[in-house]
Design an enzyme around this catalytic site. Structure first.
Site, PDB file in Angstrom:
ATOM      1  N   LYS A 289       1.160   4.485  -2.989  1.00 32.51           N
ATOM      2  CA  LYS A 289       0.817   5.314  -2.211  1.00 32.51           C
ATOM      3  C   LYS A 289       1.676   6.738  -2.526  1.00 32.51           C
ATOM      4  CE  LYS A 289      -3.366   4.731  -1.351  1.00 32.51           C
ATOM      5  NZ  LYS A 289      -4.647   5.744  -2.690  1.00 32.51           N
TER       6      LYS A 289
ATOM      7  N   TYR B  33       1.070  -0.953  -0.221  1.00 33.41           N
ATOM      8  CA  TYR B  33       0.314   0.043  -0.006  1.00 33.41           C
ATOM      9  C   TYR B  33       1.117   1.330  -0.097  1.00 33.41           C
ATOM     10  CZ  TYR B  33      -3.823   3.063   1.923  1.00 33.41           C
ATOM     11  OH  TYR B  33      -4.844   4.530   1.732  1.00 33.41           O
TER      12      TYR B  33
HETATM   13  P1  NAI Z   1     -13.011   2.602   1.606  1.00 28.72           P
HETATM   14  O1  NAI Z   1     -12.834   1.113   1.080  1.00 28.72           O
HETATM   15  O2  NAI Z   1     -14.272   2.649   2.320  1.00 28.72           O
HETATM   16  O3  NAI Z   1     -14.038   2.932  -0.378  1.00 28.72           O
HETATM   17  C1  NAI Z   1     -13.002   3.010  -1.261  1.00 28.72           C
HETATM   18  C2  NAI Z   1     -14.122   2.857  -2.311  1.00 28.72           C
HETATM   19  O4  NAI Z   1     -13.231   2.332  -3.966  1.00 28.72           O
HETATM   20  C3  NAI Z   1     -15.188   2.180  -2.627  1.00 28.72           C
HETATM   21  O5  NAI Z   1     -16.607   2.477  -3.048  1.00 28.72           O
HETATM   22  C4  NAI Z   1     -14.886   1.090  -3.149  1.00 28.72           C
HETATM   23  O6  NAI Z   1     -16.229   0.468  -4.047  1.00 28.72           O
HETATM   24  C5  NAI Z   1     -13.918   1.545  -4.640  1.00 28.72           C
HETATM   25  N1  NAI Z   1     -12.841   0.799  -5.216  1.00 28.72           N
HETATM   26  C6  NAI Z   1     -12.597  -0.445  -4.859  1.00 28.72           C
HETATM   27  N2  NAI Z   1     -11.670  -0.741  -5.717  1.00 28.72           N
HETATM   28  C7  NAI Z   1     -12.600  -0.018  -7.026  1.00 28.72           C
HETATM   29  C8  NAI Z   1     -12.154  -0.410  -8.638  1.00 28.72           C
HETATM   30  N3  NAI Z   1     -11.337  -1.267  -8.616  1.00 28.72           N
HETATM   31  N4  NAI Z   1     -12.893  -0.009  -9.582  1.00 28.72           N
HETATM   32  C9  NAI Z   1     -13.180   0.698  -8.885  1.00 28.72           C
HETATM   33  N5  NAI Z   1     -13.435   1.261  -7.682  1.00 28.72           N
HETATM   34  C10 NAI Z   1     -13.015   0.776  -6.873  1.00 28.72           C
HETATM   35  O7  NAI Z   1     -11.618   3.702   1.216  1.00 28.72           O
HETATM   36  P2  NAI Z   1     -11.362   5.218   2.016  1.00 28.72           P
HETATM   37  O8  NAI Z   1     -11.079   4.546   3.710  1.00 28.72           O
HETATM   38  O9  NAI Z   1     -12.572   5.647   1.905  1.00 28.72           O
HETATM   39  O10 NAI Z   1     -10.509   5.373   0.872  1.00 28.72           O
HETATM   40  C11 NAI Z   1     -10.380   5.951  -0.018  1.00 28.72           C
HETATM   41  C12 NAI Z   1      -8.820   6.139  -1.034  1.00 28.72           C
HETATM   42  O11 NAI Z   1      -8.653   7.388   0.329  1.00 28.72           O
HETATM   43  C13 NAI Z   1      -8.174   5.205  -1.260  1.00 28.72           C
HETATM   44  O12 NAI Z   1      -7.137   5.409  -2.246  1.00 28.72           O
HETATM   45  C14 NAI Z   1      -7.123   5.232   0.731  1.00 28.72           C
HETATM   46  O13 NAI Z   1      -5.975   4.127   0.329  1.00 28.72           O
HETATM   47  C15 NAI Z   1      -6.697   6.837   0.519  1.00 28.72           C
HETATM   48  N6  NAI Z   1      -6.949   7.090   1.949  1.00 28.72           N
HETATM   49  C16 NAI Z   1      -7.526   6.460   3.050  1.00 28.72           C
HETATM   50  C17 NAI Z   1      -7.428   7.157   4.194  1.00 28.72           C
HETATM   51  C18 NAI Z   1      -7.820   6.064   5.914  1.00 28.72           C
HETATM   52  O14 NAI Z   1      -7.660   6.744   6.624  1.00 28.72           O
HETATM   53  N7  NAI Z   1      -9.339   5.963   5.157  1.00 28.72           N
HETATM   54  C19 NAI Z   1      -5.942   7.255   5.005  1.00 28.72           C
HETATM   55  C20 NAI Z   1      -5.703   7.588   3.835  1.00 28.72           C
HETATM   56  C21 NAI Z   1      -5.257   7.413   2.397  1.00 28.72           C
END
Ligand code: NAI
Length: 248
Positions: free
Chosen positions: A160, A156
């Site tokens: 990133k 990951y």
């Molecule tokens: P989440 O898991 O709640 O939402 C991710 C969304 O991306 C989901 O709706 C999923 O269906 C969609 N997704 C996953 N693979 C996909 C694909 N191949 N094609 C289309 N859609 C796809 O994640 P969250 O927490 O909302 O994270 C959003 C972004 O923020 C991610 O890139 C994550 O790495 C980043 N992030 C999150 C952090 C956290 O603390 N939650 C911290 C730092 C970064």
């Protein structure tokens, strides 16, 4: 006059979590929304109905961002329907956390393919239209662990960190066409992705956050709205940490 009046914003992974909060913020700031996600939870329609009630157009498509042909096709159809895409937020991302010795090839490949290649495929497809428009805003959702690393997240963190290198390179390539490209590096944000962490892991995060709280998806969304707006026109190739001061 709102920040994003009459713009079209394409956000990946906005069916839930941070992406949905970004869609929410953008809709309130006047943007019309295009959402690509591989899966939409049941409560998504209620959120979309709220955005429509604000007078926004909402297009939600089931698209796996790792499928190049599907990405191209859906981006083309979206542009035909909306006429333009002003803002792209590469937000979709996944984790497959394991220590190096236990990490399988598939754990590595899956995370790289979604987080890094998916963002590349989306950016390549959308930037064609932005280049023609001679205007655009691209925002890549990276992570603080892409800057500082994290034990148990080598795949990951590498994806990133790769996204940051990608951001800076594309910022240089597209600057001449008046397209800005920036990354947001969220810290510990309370979503379904972090809900799976143990109390111990959570406590470890709190110990290194000067503001002493986890972030909310809305904290990230407000930074994204700034980077998507004219207020950031002279900012490109940057990484904006939204992390309560975790890394300085
Ligand atoms: P989440 O898991 O709640 O939402 C991710 C969304 O991306 C989901 O709706 C999923 O269906 C969609 N997704 C996953 N693979 C996909 C694909 N191949 N094609 C289309 N859609 C796809 O994640 P969250 O927490 O909302 O994270 C959003 C972004 O923020 C991610 O890139 C994550 O790495 C980043 N992030 C999150 C952090 C956290 O603390 N939650 C911290 C730092 C970064």
């Amino acid at each position: 006059m709102s920040l994003l009046d009459n713009t079209v914003a394409l956000i990946t992974g906005a069916a839930r979590g941070i992406g949905r909060a970004i869609a929410d913020e953008f809709a309130r700031e006047g943007a019309n929304l295009v959402i690509f996600d591989r899966a939409f939870p049941e409560d998504f329609e209620a959120a979309a109905a709220e955005w429509r009630a604000l007078g926004r157009t909402v297009i939600a498509r089931q698209v796996d961002i790792t499928d190049a042909a599907n990405v191209e096709k859906n981006v083309e159809e979206t542009i035909a329907e909306c006429g333009r895409i002003d803002i792209l937020v590469n937000n979709a991302g996944i984790t497959r956390d394991k220590l190096l010795m236990r990490m399988a090839d598939e754990d590595w490949d899956m995370v790289m393919t979604v987080n890094l290649k998916g963002s590349f495929l989306m950016t390549r497809a959308v930037s064609k239209a932005m280049m023609r428009q001679r205007a655009g805003k691209i925002i890549n959702i990276s992570s603080v662990v892409g800057v500082m690393g994290n034990a148990g997240q080598s795949n990951y963190s590498a994806s990133k960190a790769g996204l940051i290198g990608f951001t800076k390179s594309i910022a240089k390539e597209l600057a001449g066409r008046n397209i800005t490209v920036n990354a947001i590096a969220p810290g510990y944000i309370e979503t379904e992705m972090t809900a799976v962490l143990s109390e111990e892991q959570r406590a470890a995060f709190m110990g290194v956050i000067p503001l002493k709280r986890g972030g909310t998806p809305a904290d990230v969304a407000r930074a994204a709205a700034f980077l998507a707006s004219k207020n950031s026109d002279y900012i490109t190739g940057q990484v904006l940490c939204v992390d309560g001061g975790m890394i300085m």
